[in-house]
Motif scaffolding. Structure first.
Motif, PDB file in Angstrom:
ATOM      1  N   SER A   7     -37.106  20.520 -15.307  1.00  0.00           N
ATOM      2  CA  SER A   7     -35.736  20.373 -15.799  1.00  0.00           C
ATOM      3  C   SER A   7     -35.707  20.182 -17.311  1.00  0.00           C
ATOM      4  O   SER A   7     -34.653  20.203 -17.917  1.00  0.00           O
ATOM      5  CB  SER A   7     -35.011  19.232 -15.083  1.00  0.00           C
ATOM      6  OG  SER A   7     -35.613  18.011 -15.418  1.00  0.00           O
ATOM      7  N   GLY A  18     -21.795  25.551 -30.050  1.00  0.00           N
ATOM      8  CA  GLY A  18     -22.317  24.355 -29.420  1.00  0.00           C
ATOM      9  C   GLY A  18     -23.258  24.751 -28.302  1.00  0.00           C
ATOM     10  O   GLY A  18     -23.603  25.922 -28.152  1.00  0.00           O
ATOM     11  N   ALA A  19     -23.697  23.783 -27.532  1.00  0.00           N
ATOM     12  CA  ALA A  19     -24.593  24.059 -26.414  1.00  0.00           C
ATOM     13  C   ALA A  19     -24.316  23.079 -25.291  1.00  0.00           C
ATOM     14  O   ALA A  19     -23.818  21.980 -25.525  1.00  0.00           O
ATOM     15  CB  ALA A  19     -26.048  23.953 -26.855  1.00  0.00           C
ATOM     16  N   ARG A  20     -24.627  23.499 -24.091  1.00  0.00           N
ATOM     17  CA  ARG A  20     -24.476  22.634 -22.918  1.00  0.00           C
ATOM     18  C   ARG A  20     -25.296  23.228 -21.790  1.00  0.00           C
ATOM     19  O   ARG A  20     -25.832  24.325 -21.914  1.00  0.00           O
ATOM     20  CB  ARG A  20     -23.003  22.553 -22.494  1.00  0.00           C
ATOM     21  CG  ARG A  20     -22.405  23.932 -22.218  1.00  0.00           C
ATOM     22  CD  ARG A  20     -21.016  23.819 -21.591  1.00  0.00           C
ATOM     23  NE  ARG A  20     -20.354  25.125 -21.584  1.00  0.00           N
ATOM     24  CZ  ARG A  20     -20.640  26.111 -20.748  1.00  0.00           C
ATOM     25  NH1 ARG A  20     -21.600  25.968 -19.851  1.00  0.00           N
ATOM     26  NH2 ARG A  20     -20.008  27.259 -20.812  1.00  0.00           N
ATOM     27  N   MET A  21     -25.412  22.495 -20.707  1.00  0.00           N
ATOM     28  CA  MET A  21     -26.073  23.062 -19.546  1.00  0.00           C
ATOM     29  C   MET A  21     -25.126  24.056 -18.879  1.00  0.00           C
ATOM     30  O   MET A  21     -23.908  23.884 -18.919  1.00  0.00           O
ATOM     31  CB  MET A  21     -26.469  21.960 -18.562  1.00  0.00           C
ATOM     32  CG  MET A  21     -27.522  21.003 -19.119  1.00  0.00           C
ATOM     33  SD  MET A  21     -28.911  21.854 -19.904  1.00  0.00           S
ATOM     34  CE  MET A  21     -29.824  22.408 -18.474  1.00  0.00           C
ATOM     35  N   PRO A  22     -25.669  25.095 -18.291  1.00  0.00           N
ATOM     36  CA  PRO A  22     -24.802  26.122 -17.696  1.00  0.00           C
ATOM     37  C   PRO A  22     -24.135  25.628 -16.419  1.00  0.00           C
ATOM     38  O   PRO A  22     -24.626  24.710 -15.770  1.00  0.00           O
ATOM     39  CB  PRO A  22     -25.788  27.245 -17.359  1.00  0.00           C
ATOM     40  CG  PRO A  22     -27.103  26.563 -17.188  1.00  0.00           C
ATOM     41  CD  PRO A  22     -27.093  25.417 -18.166  1.00  0.00           C
ATOM     42  N   THR A  23     -23.016  26.231 -16.077  1.00  0.00           N
ATOM     43  CA  THR A  23     -22.437  25.999 -14.752  1.00  0.00           C
ATOM     44  C   THR A  23     -23.290  26.753 -13.734  1.00  0.00           C
ATOM     45  O   THR A  23     -24.117  27.585 -14.087  1.00  0.00           O
ATOM     46  CB  THR A  23     -21.000  26.529 -14.682  1.00  0.00           C
ATOM     47  OG1 THR A  23     -21.044  27.948 -14.863  1.00  0.00           O
ATOM     48  CG2 THR A  23     -20.136  25.937 -15.775  1.00  0.00           C
ATOM     49  N   ASP A  24     -23.063  26.461 -12.478  1.00  0.00           N
ATOM     50  CA  ASP A  24     -23.806  27.172 -11.434  1.00  0.00           C
ATOM     51  C   ASP A  24     -23.593  28.678 -11.544  1.00  0.00           C
ATOM     52  O   ASP A  24     -24.519  29.463 -11.387  1.00  0.00           O
ATOM     53  CB  ASP A  24     -23.345  26.699 -10.048  1.00  0.00           C
ATOM     54  CG  ASP A  24     -24.140  25.504  -9.569  1.00  0.00           C
ATOM     55  OD1 ASP A  24     -25.135  25.153 -10.229  1.00  0.00           O
ATOM     56  OD2 ASP A  24     -23.784  24.928  -8.526  1.00  0.00           O
ATOM     57  N   ARG A  61     -25.493  30.084 -14.402  1.00  0.00           N
ATOM     58  CA  ARG A  61     -26.918  30.073 -14.095  1.00  0.00           C
ATOM     59  C   ARG A  61     -27.277  31.286 -13.231  1.00  0.00           C
ATOM     60  O   ARG A  61     -28.306  31.925 -13.426  1.00  0.00           O
ATOM     61  CB  ARG A  61     -27.276  28.784 -13.365  1.00  0.00           C
ATOM     62  CG  ARG A  61     -28.692  28.301 -13.635  1.00  0.00           C
ATOM     63  CD  ARG A  61     -29.106  27.232 -12.676  1.00  0.00           C
ATOM     64  NE  ARG A  61     -28.197  26.092 -12.621  1.00  0.00           N
ATOM     65  CZ  ARG A  61     -28.261  25.060 -13.467  1.00  0.00           C
ATOM     66  NH1 ARG A  61     -29.163  25.023 -14.413  1.00  0.00           N
ATOM     67  NH2 ARG A  61     -27.404  24.069 -13.352  1.00  0.00           N
ATOM     68  N   PRO A 103     -30.569  25.512 -21.474  1.00  0.00           N
ATOM     69  CA  PRO A 103     -29.148  25.379 -21.829  1.00  0.00           C
ATOM     70  C   PRO A 103     -28.547  26.726 -22.232  1.00  0.00           C
ATOM     71  O   PRO A 103     -29.267  27.712 -22.361  1.00  0.00           O
ATOM     72  CB  PRO A 103     -29.168  24.435 -23.029  1.00  0.00           C
ATOM     73  CG  PRO A 103     -30.590  24.274 -23.438  1.00  0.00           C
ATOM     74  CD  PRO A 103     -31.471  25.058 -22.520  1.00  0.00           C
ATOM     75  N   LEU A 120     -25.949  28.523 -25.181  1.00  0.00           N
ATOM     76  CA  LEU A 120     -25.194  28.407 -26.414  1.00  0.00           C
ATOM     77  C   LEU A 120     -23.798  28.928 -26.150  1.00  0.00           C
ATOM     78  O   LEU A 120     -23.636  29.960 -25.487  1.00  0.00           O
ATOM     79  CB  LEU A 120     -25.840  29.256 -27.515  1.00  0.00           C
ATOM     80  CG  LEU A 120     -27.083  28.693 -28.183  1.00  0.00           C
ATOM     81  CD1 LEU A 120     -27.790  29.794 -28.969  1.00  0.00           C
ATOM     82  CD2 LEU A 120     -26.702  27.559 -29.112  1.00  0.00           C
ATOM     83  N   THR A 121     -22.808  28.215 -26.644  1.00  0.00           N
ATOM     84  CA  THR A 121     -21.445  28.722 -26.524  1.00  0.00           C
ATOM     85  C   THR A 121     -20.912  28.959 -27.924  1.00  0.00           C
ATOM     86  O   THR A 121     -21.077  28.114 -28.806  1.00  0.00           O
ATOM     87  CB  THR A 121     -20.530  27.722 -25.803  1.00  0.00           C
ATOM     88  OG1 THR A 121     -20.498  26.514 -26.547  1.00  0.00           O
ATOM     89  CG2 THR A 121     -21.035  27.436 -24.405  1.00  0.00           C
ATOM     90  N   VAL A 122     -20.340  30.120 -28.105  1.00  0.00           N
ATOM     91  CA  VAL A 122     -19.778  30.469 -29.409  1.00  0.00           C
ATOM     92  C   VAL A 122     -18.332  30.887 -29.191  1.00  0.00           C
ATOM     93  O   VAL A 122     -18.056  31.742 -28.353  1.00  0.00           O
ATOM     94  CB  VAL A 122     -20.545  31.641 -30.061  1.00  0.00           C
ATOM     95  CG1 VAL A 122     -19.941  31.972 -31.422  1.00  0.00           C
ATOM     96  CG2 VAL A 122     -22.021  31.324 -30.183  1.00  0.00           C
ATOM     97  N   ALA A 151     -29.886  29.974 -24.183  1.00  0.00           N
ATOM     98  CA  ALA A 151     -30.402  29.383 -25.415  1.00  0.00           C
ATOM     99  C   ALA A 151     -31.883  29.677 -25.614  1.00  0.00           C
ATOM    100  O   ALA A 151     -32.398  29.522 -26.722  1.00  0.00           O
ATOM    101  CB  ALA A 151     -30.170  27.865 -25.412  1.00  0.00           C
TER     102      ALA A 151
END
Lengths: 253, 253
Positions: A59, A197-203, A206, A216, A218-220, A241
């Motif tokens: 993880s 920004g960045a975050r963990m992906p949704t299901d 993924r 993770p 990247l969201t732009v 990412a």
DNA sequence: TAGTGGTCTAGACCACTTA
DNA sequence: AAGTGGTCTAGACCACTAC
């Protein structure tokens, strides 16, 4: 090997030990770690404890776990750099969208699927596009692939008033893409703003992007403004990412 | 509630069910999820199975697990936006580093700790700064805090030849920061390049930044170039992705 | 004292790959 | 057939919190 009185959970100790060995190069990228059975013997713990240790590494994106194969040190992915120059008029004149040009430069065979639909603006859209909530918006939902694999998701929204009667409402926007059509319609683009920004992906992400655990996204969010400051388009992009970096360059002051 | 013949692991089904309830608003941000005991009864599974479900949510950053308290829907963090304008000479003239200005604007009490050292350039540093590997480099290691919490890490490297005899080799670089000192020494900054990506934190970063599980970090590498194109400084920044977004703005073409 | 999550074990069955 | 990881259970002990 394991200190049971240290207060640190045994599976964390094992994870740290493996991590250290990996960063010390004792296990090279792509190399296989010892099997669960071997780790059980080495550390003298139960199987679940070993599995928890491996899961920590997974993880964190340090290893890939392949069923029936083993656990492997994750090799670094090939990085694609996205530069802001991809949005220049010069690039547009070459009749290629930013994505196609990037992918070809990397030696991939790119393809995209597009779905066009019309929606009332939700709150966020209305605010970013400076329109009334509920006003009609043209939505272009794109899935970008390289060699058949999905590598990027993009959702573009424009006030419908700017797209009516243009190829922006078609699946194929034609040479130079939506920005070229906007400029033809007299909406000259004045500036771009990108918010990253960045975050963990949704299901769902993924699944679509086939992201391994511990990766993770990247969201732009890009907004293109007309020369008078009117927002013309907002574009929400989602990138894995481990495969993308974004490059921005500007003159001092 | 659980389909044991679907082929989908039971703990994943439970995780998905909880996820859906969270995004449907059935559990609001900050709200407590049912306890393990309750989930065991609800879904008719063993404790470990419930725990695996919750762990999936935790490693996706959806919930916070607090020992002896319960599992809570993670509330969105307060976002700080970093804009490239923070690097303008105008901002520098205000006698504040980019970080201090940002933090005060957000209502935080900022502080930084700096360690200065000198090192031979490793391979990457040498390449980015266009110097010989092994050449001496001034390294400024900074830990930025807001209200006492570490919120940002930054490691800045400059060829020593540009810093000798300047306050850049001191802990306190003086008004306007290192860039102001460079310009005073005749090295006028011509342009900046920032390269942004994201990944999961290392154990050390997780500790320093007090990152909850499932939170990626944004990594930004900035290089400042002199007007003639010579690299003056490289700066590796690490930011918690749940608290920062980066904003870039530029004119079309 | 009851309730919470954290850790660990021992053992079971499964599916798939490799030899 | 042997080896791999995937899943699930039942039960144990711990530490800390809240009442």
């Amino acid at each position: 090997m394991v200190d049971r009185s240290s207060g640190v959970a045994v599976h964390r100790q094992i994870a740290t030990a493996l991590r250290d060995k990996i960063s010390a190069g004792e296990f090279a990228p792509g190399e296989k770690l010892p099997s669960e059975t071997q780790l059980i013997e080495t550390y003298g713990v139960s199987r679940e404890t070993v599995r928890k240790a491996v899961q920590l590494l997974e993880s964190d994106g340090v290893v890939n776990v392949l069923q029936e194969k083993g656990v492997f040190v994750r090799p670094p992915a090939a990085i694609t750099r996205l530069a802001r120059s991809r949005l220049s008029r010069a690039a547009r004149a070459k009749n290629e969208g930013a994505f196609l040009a990037d992918a070809k430069a990397q030696g991939f065979t790119p393809s995209t699927s597009v779905r066009v639909r019309f929606e009332p603006a939700d709150e966020r859209t209305a605010e970013l596009l400076a329109i009334e909530p509920g006003a009609e918006v043209t939505v272009r939902d794109r899935v970008m692939r390289a060699n058949g694999l999905v590598v990027q998701l993009a959702v573009s929204r424009l006030p419908r008033e700017f797209t009516r009667g243009t190829a922006i409402e078609e699946v194929n926007t034609g040479p130079g893409g939506a920005y070229a059509r906007l400029e033809e319609a007299g909406h000259e683009i004045g500036r771009y703003v990108e918010d990253t920004g960045a975050r963990m992906p949704t299901d769902e992400e993924r699944t679509q992007l086939q992201l391994p655990p511990g990766t993770p996204v990247l969201t732009v969010t890009r907004i293109a403004y007309r020369e008078d400051g009117t927002p013309l388009e907002m574009n929400d992009m989602t990138l894995p990412a481990d495969r993308y970096r974004l490059t921005y360059e500007w003159a001092a002051d």
